[in-house]
Design a protein around this motif. Structure first.
Motif, short mmCIF file in Angstrom:
data_model
loop_
_atom_site.label_atom_id
_atom_site.label_comp_id
_atom_site.label_asym_id
_atom_site.label_seq_id
_atom_site.Cartn_x
_atom_site.Cartn_y
_atom_site.Cartn_z
N MET A 418 -12.45 25.65 -7.88
CA MET A 418 -11.04 25.75 -8.23
C MET A 418 -10.16 25.23 -7.10
O MET A 418 -9.18 24.50 -7.34
N ILE A 419 -10.48 25.58 -5.87
CA ILE A 419 -9.71 25.09 -4.73
C ILE A 419 -9.78 23.57 -4.65
O ILE A 419 -8.76 22.88 -4.49
N VAL A 420 -11.00 23.03 -4.76
CA VAL A 420 -11.18 21.58 -4.69
C VAL A 420 -10.37 20.88 -5.78
O VAL A 420 -9.65 19.90 -5.53
N ASN A 421 -10.47 21.38 -7.03
CA ASN A 421 -9.81 20.69 -8.13
C ASN A 421 -8.29 20.78 -8.05
O ASN A 421 -7.60 19.82 -8.37
N ILE A 422 -7.76 21.91 -7.62
CA ILE A 422 -6.30 22.02 -7.51
C ILE A 422 -5.78 21.13 -6.40
O ILE A 422 -4.70 20.52 -6.54
N ILE A 423 -6.50 21.01 -5.32
CA ILE A 423 -6.08 20.11 -4.24
C ILE A 423 -6.10 18.66 -4.73
O ILE A 423 -5.13 17.90 -4.53
N VAL A 424 -7.19 18.28 -5.39
CA VAL A 424 -7.28 16.92 -5.92
C VAL A 424 -6.18 16.67 -6.96
O VAL A 424 -5.56 15.60 -7.00
N SER A 425 -5.90 17.67 -7.79
CA SER A 425 -4.86 17.54 -8.81
C SER A 425 -3.49 17.33 -8.16
O SER A 425 -2.69 16.50 -8.63
N GLY A 426 -3.23 18.10 -7.11
CA GLY A 426 -1.95 17.95 -6.43
C GLY A 426 -1.78 16.56 -5.82
O GLY A 426 -0.72 15.95 -5.92
N MET A 427 -2.84 16.06 -5.21
CA MET A 427 -2.78 14.72 -4.63
C MET A 427 -2.63 13.65 -5.71
O MET A 427 -1.86 12.69 -5.56
N ALA A 428 -3.36 13.81 -6.81
CA ALA A 428 -3.25 12.84 -7.91
C ALA A 428 -1.85 12.87 -8.50
O ALA A 428 -1.30 11.83 -8.88
N GLY A 429 -1.26 14.06 -8.59
CA GLY A 429 0.08 14.18 -9.17
C GLY A 429 1.13 13.45 -8.37
O GLY A 429 2.17 13.06 -8.91
N VAL A 430 0.87 13.24 -7.08
CA VAL A 430 1.80 12.47 -6.24
C VAL A 430 1.41 10.99 -6.20
O VAL A 430 2.23 10.10 -6.42
N LEU A 431 0.13 10.72 -5.94
CA LEU A 431 -0.31 9.36 -5.68
C LEU A 431 -0.27 8.46 -6.91
O LEU A 431 0.04 7.27 -6.80
N VAL A 432 -0.59 9.00 -8.08
CA VAL A 432 -0.60 8.15 -9.28
C VAL A 432 0.81 7.65 -9.62
O VAL A 432 1.02 6.44 -9.79
N PRO A 433 1.83 8.53 -9.72
CA PRO A 433 3.19 8.01 -9.97
C PRO A 433 3.68 7.08 -8.87
O PRO A 433 4.35 6.08 -9.15
N VAL A 434 3.37 7.40 -7.61
CA VAL A 434 3.80 6.54 -6.50
C VAL A 434 3.15 5.17 -6.62
O VAL A 434 3.80 4.13 -6.38
N ALA A 435 1.86 5.13 -6.99
CA ALA A 435 1.17 3.85 -7.16
C ALA A 435 1.83 3.01 -8.25
O ALA A 435 2.04 1.80 -8.09
N PHE A 436 2.19 3.63 -9.36
CA PHE A 436 2.88 2.91 -10.42
C PHE A 436 4.22 2.37 -9.93
O PHE A 436 4.61 1.24 -10.23
N GLU A 437 4.95 3.20 -9.17
CA GLU A 437 6.26 2.79 -8.67
C GLU A 437 6.13 1.63 -7.68
O GLU A 437 6.94 0.70 -7.69
N ARG A 438 5.09 1.64 -6.86
CA ARG A 438 4.86 0.56 -5.90
C ARG A 438 4.52 -0.75 -6.61
O ARG A 438 4.79 -1.84 -6.09
N MET A 439 3.94 -0.66 -7.79
CA MET A 439 3.60 -1.85 -8.58
C MET A 439 4.74 -2.27 -9.50
O MET A 439 4.55 -3.07 -10.42
N ASP A 440 5.93 -1.68 -9.26
CA ASP A 440 7.13 -1.98 -10.05
C ASP A 440 6.95 -1.64 -11.52
O ASP A 440 7.49 -2.31 -12.42
N GLN A 441 6.18 -0.59 -11.78
CA GLN A 441 6.01 -0.07 -13.13
C GLN A 441 6.68 1.30 -13.22
O GLN A 441 6.83 1.99 -12.23
N ASP A 442 7.09 1.67 -14.43
CA ASP A 442 7.71 2.98 -14.63
C ASP A 442 6.67 4.06 -14.32
O ASP A 442 5.63 4.12 -14.97
N PRO A 443 6.91 4.91 -13.32
CA PRO A 443 5.91 5.92 -12.95
C PRO A 443 5.63 6.95 -14.03
O PRO A 443 4.63 7.67 -13.96
N ALA A 444 6.50 7.04 -15.03
CA ALA A 444 6.28 8.01 -16.09
C ALA A 444 5.42 7.47 -17.23
O ALA A 444 4.97 8.23 -18.07
#
Length: 475
Positions: A418-444
């Protein structure tokens, strides 16, 4: 008594029916079924006078609501019956699809009559989604000056300041005094009737300042405008995206702002009432994109709604296959300990919820310009700490429960997973939208699809992998 009989005899039966069944609005300020039914019956009877009398007392926003409550074939009939009530406020409040249905049901002459009553921005909004042939037919019926302004606006890309701005404004030369300006405002009959500030321009028509009406009214007549005007302005380029425009209005608490072209020349203005609609549209759009529901409009045609939603469901199907492959890899371990199959969904579900929380915060921060390249690292570290605290709390609770129901070793395994997955989830929740925004795509747009895949896959892998690594089962 005779007068009473006469009044009853002349009363409209549809209005009597509305009054008998209830008022126009219910307790939540929504149009009542009785009122809507009365309007429908009036339309079916081809009684335009009765329809007009029913609708005329309504606020423009309520008229727009009435259009949305009617069937597609009834909207054109209503628009034809209340043509002179179709103000800019009604047009602005109409749902995009409803507005398009209404315009298509009317003749070009009728739409042109409505267009000529509107400000340029509202007129553009009325016809911008029509095909080129319909636009040309309508504009051919519009006065040349108005037609030129609309065609100029349509030349700008959608959702930009140039498309949204009002051409109607008050601009005066900088050599005027306050008294000169007051005399000009009183004597020129061609000026717009509603405005909040006056723009001061130089000989090239470049804005050099602005004066609020309250300042003008409270300043002696002999004072020069250059002495009282506000020189620090927020100028909006014509090609600025509407979302960025809304952020400027919010950040600087603007009521109105000048719009300038590439040469810095004043070409229009934007007012806060336009921005309120933009903020609402952008917020709704991001929420719906996070769920993959397309525009999510109940008036959207079925084919478009199907097309918008099914592609993301297909994408979800593909990501689900990844999670299933991980489960299949640990199939032997699950056969040895059935409790693993019982507990797996808990790990994936909690991780998914944690990822969705972080993703929603991140998408909003990006949209509000709160998350930029300069503070991405700090935000990532913040969310990591939040994930650690959340993970530790949930891990203790689930670990104790599983340890009591099954076995202490299994409780320790699921707590660690549970600790591992929540940490990974938190990081994914930030990095995935940021990656889309860096590629000039709508992060949503597709963040939820990828975040779900990461949280589900990592949840299953961490839980089953730790069970094997701890010796509870063999792979």
């Amino acid at each position: 008594m005779a007068e009473t009989d006469l009044s009853l005899r002349d009363a409209d039966p549809l209005e009597e029916r509305v009054q008998g069944e209830g008022e126009q609005f219910d307790d939540e300020n929504r149009l009542t079924p009785a009122f809507v039914r009365a309007v429908r019956e009036s339309l079916s009877d081809d009684n335009e006078d009765s329809t007009y009398d029913l609708v005329e007392p309504l606020h423009p926003a309520d008229i727009a609501d009435l259009f949305e409550l009617l069937e597609k074939n009834e909207r054109g009939l209503l628009a034809a019956a209340i043509t002179d009530l179709m103000s800019g406020e009604v047009i602005a409040e109409l749902n995009d699809y409803v507005r398009e249905d209404m315009v298509e049901a009317l003749s070009a002459e009728a739409v042109a009559g409505i267009v000529e009553q509107l400000d340029t921005d509202d007129a553009v909004q009325l016809i911008e989604d029509l095909d080129d042939e319909d636009q040309r037919a309508i504009l051919a019926e519009v006065e040349p000056e108005e037609r030129a302004a609309i065609e100029s606006a349509l030349a700008y890309p959608e959702e930009t300041a140039g498309r949204l701005m009002q051409r109607e404004l008050v601009a005066v030369p900088e050599h005027m005094s306050v008294g000169d300006l007051i005399d000009y405002l009183r004597s020129d009959d061609d000026l717009i009737t509603e405005f909040w500030e006056v723009f001061v321009v130089d000989h090239r028509f470049h804005p050099v300042g602005s004066c609020q009406l309250s300042w003008i009214l409270r300043t002696p007549r002999d004072i020069a405008l250059t002495d009282v005007m506000k020189r620090d302005q927020t100028l909006i380029p014509v090609d600025m995206d509407q979302e960025e425009v809304a952020l400027r209005f919010q950040k600087y608490a603007l009521i109105s702002a000048a719009v300038v072209d590439e040469s810095g020349r004043l070409v229009g203005q934007l007012t806060v009432d336009d921005i309120v609609h933009i903020i609402q549209e952008e917020a709704s759009e991001d929420t719906l994109l996070l769920s993959g529901a397309g525009e999510g409009d109940i008036n959207e045609p079925l084919r478009e709604a199907y097309s918008a939603r099914v592609r993301w469901l297909i994408a979800n199907l593909g990501t689900a296959v990844v999670a299933s492959a991980i489960i299949a890899f640990f199939g032997g371990a699950i056969e040895q300990l059935v409790a693993l199959a019982v507990l797996m969904p808990i790990v994936a579900s909690i991780g998914g919820n944690a990822g969705t929380q972080t993703m929603a915060v991140t998408v909003r921060a990006i949209a509000m310009n709160q998350l930029t390249r300069s503070n991405t690292g700090r935000i990532l570290w913040r969310e990591l700490r939040v994930a650690l605290m959340n993970g530790a709390t949930i891990a203790v609770l689930i670990g104790l429960a599983v340890g009591a129901l099954f076995s202490p070793p299994l409780g320790m395994v699921i707590a660690a997973a549970m600790i591992v997955n929540i940490i990974v989830s938190g990081m994914a929740g930030v990095l995935v939208p940021v990656a889309f925004e860096r590629m000039d795509q709508d992060p949503a747009v597709a963040s939820s699809v990828f975040v779900t895949m990461i949280t589900d896959s990592m949840g299953f892998f961490a839980f089953l992998g730790l069970a094997v690594a701890s010796g509870l089962v063999t792979a």
